[in-house]
Structures are given as C-alpha cells and as structure tokens.
Design a protein around this motif. Structure first.
Motif, PDB file in Angstrom:
ATOM      1  N   ILE A 155      59.506 -23.886   3.654  1.00  0.00           N
ATOM      2  CA  ILE A 155      59.228 -24.681   4.847  1.00  0.00           C
ATOM      3  C   ILE A 155      60.533 -24.800   5.627  1.00  0.00           C
ATOM      4  CG2 ILE A 155      58.455 -26.902   5.754  1.00  0.00           C
ATOM      5  CD1 ILE A 155      56.915 -27.322   3.137  1.00  0.00           C
ATOM      6  N   GLY A 156      60.604 -24.151   6.773  1.00  0.00           N
ATOM      7  CA  GLY A 156      61.807 -24.190   7.583  1.00  0.00           C
ATOM      8  C   GLY A 156      61.702 -25.179   8.722  1.00  0.00           C
ATOM      9  N   GLY A 157      62.615 -25.046   9.676  1.00  0.00           N
ATOM     10  CA  GLY A 157      62.576 -25.913  10.837  1.00  0.00           C
ATOM     11  C   GLY A 157      61.610 -25.422  11.887  1.00  0.00           C
ATOM     12  N   GLY A 158      61.504 -24.075  12.033  1.00  0.00           N
ATOM     13  CA  GLY A 158      60.650 -23.518  13.071  1.00  0.00           C
ATOM     14  C   GLY A 158      59.480 -22.720  12.556  1.00  0.00           C
ATOM     15  N   SER A 159      59.457 -22.407  11.269  1.00  0.00           N
ATOM     16  CA  SER A 159      58.358 -21.622  10.702  1.00  0.00           C
ATOM     17  C   SER A 159      58.248 -21.922   9.217  1.00  0.00           C
ATOM     18  CB  SER A 159      58.597 -20.114  10.909  1.00  0.00           C
ATOM     19  OG  SER A 159      59.733 -19.670  10.183  1.00  0.00           O
ATOM     20  N   THR A 160      57.124 -21.519   8.656  1.00  0.00           N
ATOM     21  CA  THR A 160      56.915 -21.637   7.214  1.00  0.00           C
ATOM     22  C   THR A 160      56.423 -20.295   6.692  1.00  0.00           C
ATOM     23  OG1 THR A 160      56.417 -24.002   7.262  1.00  0.00           O
ATOM     24  CG2 THR A 160      55.559 -22.752   5.393  1.00  0.00           C
ATOM     25  N   GLU A 161      57.077 -19.800   5.645  1.00  0.00           N
ATOM     26  CA  GLU A 161      56.691 -18.529   5.037  1.00  0.00           C
ATOM     27  C   GLU A 161      55.990 -18.793   3.707  1.00  0.00           C
ATOM     28  OE1 GLU A 161      58.664 -17.831   8.272  1.00  0.00           O
ATOM     29  OE2 GLU A 161      59.860 -18.766   6.652  1.00  0.00           O
ATOM     30  N   LEU A 162      54.829 -18.178   3.531  1.00  0.00           N
ATOM     31  CA  LEU A 162      54.104 -18.191   2.258  1.00  0.00           C
ATOM     32  C   LEU A 162      54.064 -16.759   1.744  1.00  0.00           C
ATOM     33  CD1 LEU A 162      50.919 -20.338   3.086  1.00  0.00           C
ATOM     34  CD2 LEU A 162      53.195 -21.135   2.474  1.00  0.00           C
ATOM     35  N   VAL A 163      54.418 -16.573   0.474  1.00  0.00           N
ATOM     36  CA  VAL A 163      54.492 -15.231  -0.093  1.00  0.00           C
ATOM     37  C   VAL A 163      53.750 -15.206  -1.423  1.00  0.00           C
ATOM     38  CG1 VAL A 163      56.007 -13.316  -0.706  1.00  0.00           C
ATOM     39  CG2 VAL A 163      56.804 -15.033   0.928  1.00  0.00           C
ATOM     40  N   LEU A 164      52.712 -14.396  -1.499  1.00  0.00           N
ATOM     41  CA  LEU A 164      51.996 -14.176  -2.754  1.00  0.00           C
ATOM     42  C   LEU A 164      52.696 -13.064  -3.509  1.00  0.00           C
ATOM     43  CD1 LEU A 164      49.432 -14.820  -4.481  1.00  0.00           C
ATOM     44  CD2 LEU A 164      48.325 -12.908  -3.281  1.00  0.00           C
ATOM     45  N   VAL A 165      53.066 -13.330  -4.758  1.00  0.00           N
ATOM     46  CA  VAL A 165      53.847 -12.353  -5.518  1.00  0.00           C
ATOM     47  C   VAL A 165      53.197 -12.046  -6.859  1.00  0.00           C
ATOM     48  CG1 VAL A 165      56.024 -13.055  -4.440  1.00  0.00           C
ATOM     49  CG2 VAL A 165      55.336 -14.100  -6.611  1.00  0.00           C
ATOM     50  N   ASP A 166      53.466 -10.827  -7.313  1.00  0.00           N
ATOM     51  CA  ASP A 166      53.126 -10.409  -8.671  1.00  0.00           C
ATOM     52  C   ASP A 166      54.410 -10.518  -9.478  1.00  0.00           C
ATOM     53  OD1 ASP A 166      52.505  -9.189 -11.024  1.00  0.00           O
ATOM     54  OD2 ASP A 166      51.874  -7.282 -10.163  1.00  0.00           O
TER      55      ASP A 166
ATOM     56  N   LEU B  73      71.492 -19.479   9.583  1.00  0.00           N
ATOM     57  CA  LEU B  73      71.352 -20.388  10.718  1.00  0.00           C
ATOM     58  C   LEU B  73      69.867 -20.550  11.018  1.00  0.00           C
ATOM     59  CD1 LEU B  73      72.635 -22.105  12.955  1.00  0.00           C
ATOM     60  CD2 LEU B  73      72.629 -20.052  14.403  1.00  0.00           C
ATOM     61  N   GLY B  74      69.329 -21.678  10.606  1.00  0.00           N
ATOM     62  CA  GLY B  74      67.913 -21.931  10.804  1.00  0.00           C
ATOM     63  C   GLY B  74      67.651 -22.781  12.032  1.00  0.00           C
ATOM     64  N   THR B  75      66.411 -23.171  12.193  1.00  0.00           N
ATOM     65  CA  THR B  75      66.010 -23.986  13.335  1.00  0.00           C
ATOM     66  C   THR B  75      66.563 -25.402  13.231  1.00  0.00           C
ATOM     67  OG1 THR B  75      63.999 -22.668  13.536  1.00  0.00           O
ATOM     68  CG2 THR B  75      63.991 -24.805  14.637  1.00  0.00           C
ATOM     69  N   ASN B  76      66.830 -25.846  12.001  1.00  0.00           N
ATOM     70  CA  ASN B  76      67.314 -27.211  11.802  1.00  0.00           C
ATOM     71  C   ASN B  76      68.715 -27.264  11.193  1.00  0.00           C
ATOM     72  OD1 ASN B  76      66.723 -30.060  12.018  1.00  0.00           O
ATOM     73  ND2 ASN B  76      66.591 -30.114   9.785  1.00  0.00           N
ATOM     74  N   ASN B  77      69.018 -26.332  10.291  1.00  0.00           N
ATOM     75  CA  ASN B  77      70.260 -26.385   9.537  1.00  0.00           C
ATOM     76  C   ASN B  77      71.106 -25.136   9.701  1.00  0.00           C
ATOM     77  OD1 ASN B  77      70.170 -28.868   7.511  1.00  0.00           O
ATOM     78  ND2 ASN B  77      68.107 -28.016   7.613  1.00  0.00           N
ATOM     79  N   CYS B  78      72.420 -25.311   9.525  1.00  0.00           N
ATOM     80  CA  CYS B  78      73.354 -24.198   9.388  1.00  0.00           C
ATOM     81  C   CYS B  78      73.943 -24.294   7.988  1.00  0.00           C
ATOM     82  CB  CYS B  78      74.457 -24.295  10.438  1.00  0.00           C
ATOM     83  SG  CYS B  78      75.756 -23.038  10.261  1.00  0.00           S
ATOM     84  N   ARG B  79      73.784 -23.221   7.207  1.00  0.00           N
ATOM     85  CA  ARG B  79      74.218 -23.254   5.808  1.00  0.00           C
ATOM     86  C   ARG B  79      75.078 -22.043   5.489  1.00  0.00           C
ATOM     87  NH1 ARG B  79      68.505 -24.514   5.213  1.00  0.00           N
ATOM     88  NH2 ARG B  79      68.192 -26.680   4.535  1.00  0.00           N
ATOM     89  N   LEU B  80      76.099 -22.283   4.679  1.00  0.00           N
ATOM     90  CA  LEU B  80      77.009 -21.224   4.235  1.00  0.00           C
ATOM     91  C   LEU B  80      77.153 -21.298   2.727  1.00  0.00           C
ATOM     92  CD1 LEU B  80      79.492 -19.172   4.527  1.00  0.00           C
ATOM     93  CD2 LEU B  80      80.899 -21.243   4.754  1.00  0.00           C
TER      94      LEU B  80
END
Length: 372
Positions: free
Chosen positions: A188-199, A61-68
């Motif tokens: 990129i979500g409805g209320g926030s954006t997560e950036l993750v640097l990965v190895d 349940l995100g800021t914009n969408n509900c997904r199952l």
C-alpha cells in the motif's frame, strides 16, 4: 563517483504519464524475479573480496515518503550501514492539479539532498534510485526528475507499476508464512497499491502469477474524499465510499484469483500494516524489531481499522505510532487493507517493514556479483 544503475528493458515497463483512474494488471509471464541467495555463496566469492567491501544504495521516492538504504554484502545477505526516511508528500494535490506542486518539489529535493550527502559520505559505488506513482502520473514528472538530477546529482528512474510490484516482492517475500497454499503480497503506497499473486514453492524468489496496480494509495484515496472529520456520520459514509473505490479497482484481479483455495497466505509491506501492527501490540513507539516479520490475525487488523475509521482526526493524532504525520492518511490505508481482506480472506497477515529498497539492493548485489 556513484555509479547510477538502471534496469534492463525486460525488468521494467515504460515510464511516462498515466491518464485516468484505471487499475493496471496482467497475468505473470512465468518468469521469476531474480532468485537472490547470499551473493558470496552464490558466486563462490570470498567474503573479503573486493565486491564485499563495496557499498550499495537504494532510494525509493514514493508519493508520500522518500527512503534511502545503504548496505554492504554479507555471508547471509547484506548489512545495512545507513538509512534515511522522511515524509515528503510528493503527491499532495496531484489528484486535483495533475502536477507535482512547487512545495512538494522543494520538500522532495531537500530530502534527496540529504540522501546525496549520505551517498558521498558512505562512498557508495553502485546505486539505483526509483520514483513511483506520483511521477508516473504527474504532467511535470519528467521535468521534476531533471531538476532533481541538476540539484542533487541523483538520477531517478520512473519505474512502471509492474516493476514496482516485482521489487516489493523481491524485497519482502522471505517473510511469507511457510506453507503450500497460494500467496498474495501487497504494497500500500501513497499513490497506488500493488497486489501480487505468487507461487512461493521452493527456494529463491517466488514466481509472479498475476498482479494488479490500483491507482489508490493513502494520499490519493484521502484526497478523493472531502468531508467533515468531526461528523461521525460523514466519517462512516466517506469510509464506505473509499472502500467501494478500492474494491472496484481490485476487481480485475479479484475475478482471476483462485477460489476456495486451502492454506492461503498473505503478506503486506506498507506504513499502513506496520502502523496497525504496532497498535495491535500496543507499542508506545514504533519498534521495527517487534514488527518486521510479525504475524497478526486478520480479524484484529479489521477491528483496528474499524476503530480508526470511526475516530475523529484529533483522536487519531493522540495514538502512539500514528501522531500528526499519519493521522489524516491512516484511514485510507485501513480502507485499502479491508478491501484486500475482502478478496483474499486469509486468517493471518504477515507484516513486513521492508520492500522496494531491499529488492533494489538484492538486485544490484546479484548483478554486480555476476560480472566479477
């Protein structure tokens, strides 16, 4: 009865309110997100074993969408048996009021009631349901969670931004382009954006090196700018202000990113990137098979973003794969995407139509296999 799964304390930060417009970030602790080979192979279980006949479910349940997503284990991962997605705009008006509105609550509960019915009809035995930025920020977030449980039986878990980033990586990392260079995965979500640097060397899920969660998603960023959509000059100025806000929020991570690295890779999971990728292919309607795993030149994504940001709302509504539901939000998504490309100038962008739900499912199946 559906068994409701909750994360261990080590995998999720504290839930609760979030005050102010600050980006949350921090270097990784060196631990990997759980590496998920196909569960049957990993545990030596027969594909006809009891676990492989179970159904697992993930609700996001995100800021914009509900997904199952409901799935069963298979020899090479899992097979989706049912899915549901609805735009509920849970975070509508949250930036100004600090609360989830009554109308948004009604929309979300209506969508979650559909999910609850599907859980029952599909005989789901283990589920995990998560809520993200809107519930983290709203003063009535906990009250909303309690009402959802009373009316639908679904126990939503308000997860931390770090857990949200981990689940997104776990769900989509398989679509990273092959290579040895550092990789950035974003959601990129409805209320926030997560950036993750990965190895991302070796098999299994990549090691999270660093991350940031910026409090700007397509809903929150759109609501931050009130302007005349019919005035070209105002549209241009508002787009510039959106990009400036997002760039400032990304700055803590941008300062820590590797400089002049060779062969950098980029993967995005969000409605923004799937929509822009659909426009890149000139699709008459959205086609997940064509989009999930697509590699698009970043210059093409910038060109599409520039074009959309200059259009009037009515013009965007007429475009295939955007329509009336996304037309007012897609420009904010473009501003976020361009700000990501500014700090991570990859040549190509991988597009993922998968993320948190898939990460939840893989985690559930792996943990369930571990106790059998």
């Amino acid at each position: 009865m559906v068994q409701q799964s909750r994360p261990s304390p080590q995998s999720s930060g504290p839930a609760g309110g979030y005050a102010g417009k600050r980006a949350r970030s921090g270097p990784g602790n060196g631990s990997k997100a759980a590496a998920i080979p196909p569960p049957a192979k990993q545990r030596g279980l027969s594909s006809s074993g009891a676990r492989d006949r179970r159904s697992y479910a993930a609700i996001d349940l995100g800021t914009n969408n509900c997904r199952l997503l409901i799935a069963k284990p298979s020899a090479d991962g899992f097979i989706v048996v049912d899915a549901f997605s609805r735009i509920v705009r849970l975070g509508e008006g949250l930036a100004s009021s600090g609360r989830i509105s009554d109308a948004a609550i009604d929309r979300a509960i209506a969508a979650l009631s559909v999910c609850a019915d599907k859980l029952r009809r599909r005989h789901v035995t283990l589920a995990r349901s998560v809520a993200t930025e809107a519930c983290r920020r709203a003063s009535n977030g906990a009250e909303f969670i309690q009402r959802v449980y009373r009316e639908t039986g679904i126990a939503l878990d308000i997860i931390s931004a770090q857990e949200e980033a981990r689940l997104a990586v776990l769900g989509c990392h398989a679509l990273l382009e092959p290579g040895d260079g550092p990789a950035l995965i974003f959601d990129i979500g409805g209320g926030s954006t997560e950036l993750v640097l990965v190895d991302a060397h070796g098999d299994g899920a990549p090691r999270i090196v660093d991350w940031v969660s910026a409090p700007w998603g397509v809903v929150s960023l759109t609501e931050s700018e009130a302007f005349d959509h019919d005035d070209p000059a105002e549209r241009l100025a508002a787009y510039g202000r959106m990009r400036a806000r997002v760039s400032e929020a990304f700055l803590p991570l941008a300062r820590r990113l590797p400089r002049d690295a060779q062969g950098i890779r980029l993967l995005g999971t969000s409605g923004t990137v799937t929509t822009l990728a659909s426009l890149h292919l000139n699709l008459p309607r959205y086609d997940r098979q064509a989009i999930d795993g697509l590699i698009v030149p970043c210059e093409s994504m910038r060109a599409i973003s520039d074009r959309l940001s200059g259009m009037a709302l009515a013009e965007r509504q007429k475009l295939p794969c955007i329509g009336t539901e996304r037309a007012d939000l897609v420009v904010a998504g473009c501003a976020i995407l361009e700000s990501i490309l500014d700090i991570w100038p990859a040549q190509r962008l991988g597009v993922a139509d998968r993320g948190i739900r898939e990460g939840i499912l893989r985690g559930l199946m792996d943990r369930d296999g571990g106790v059998m």
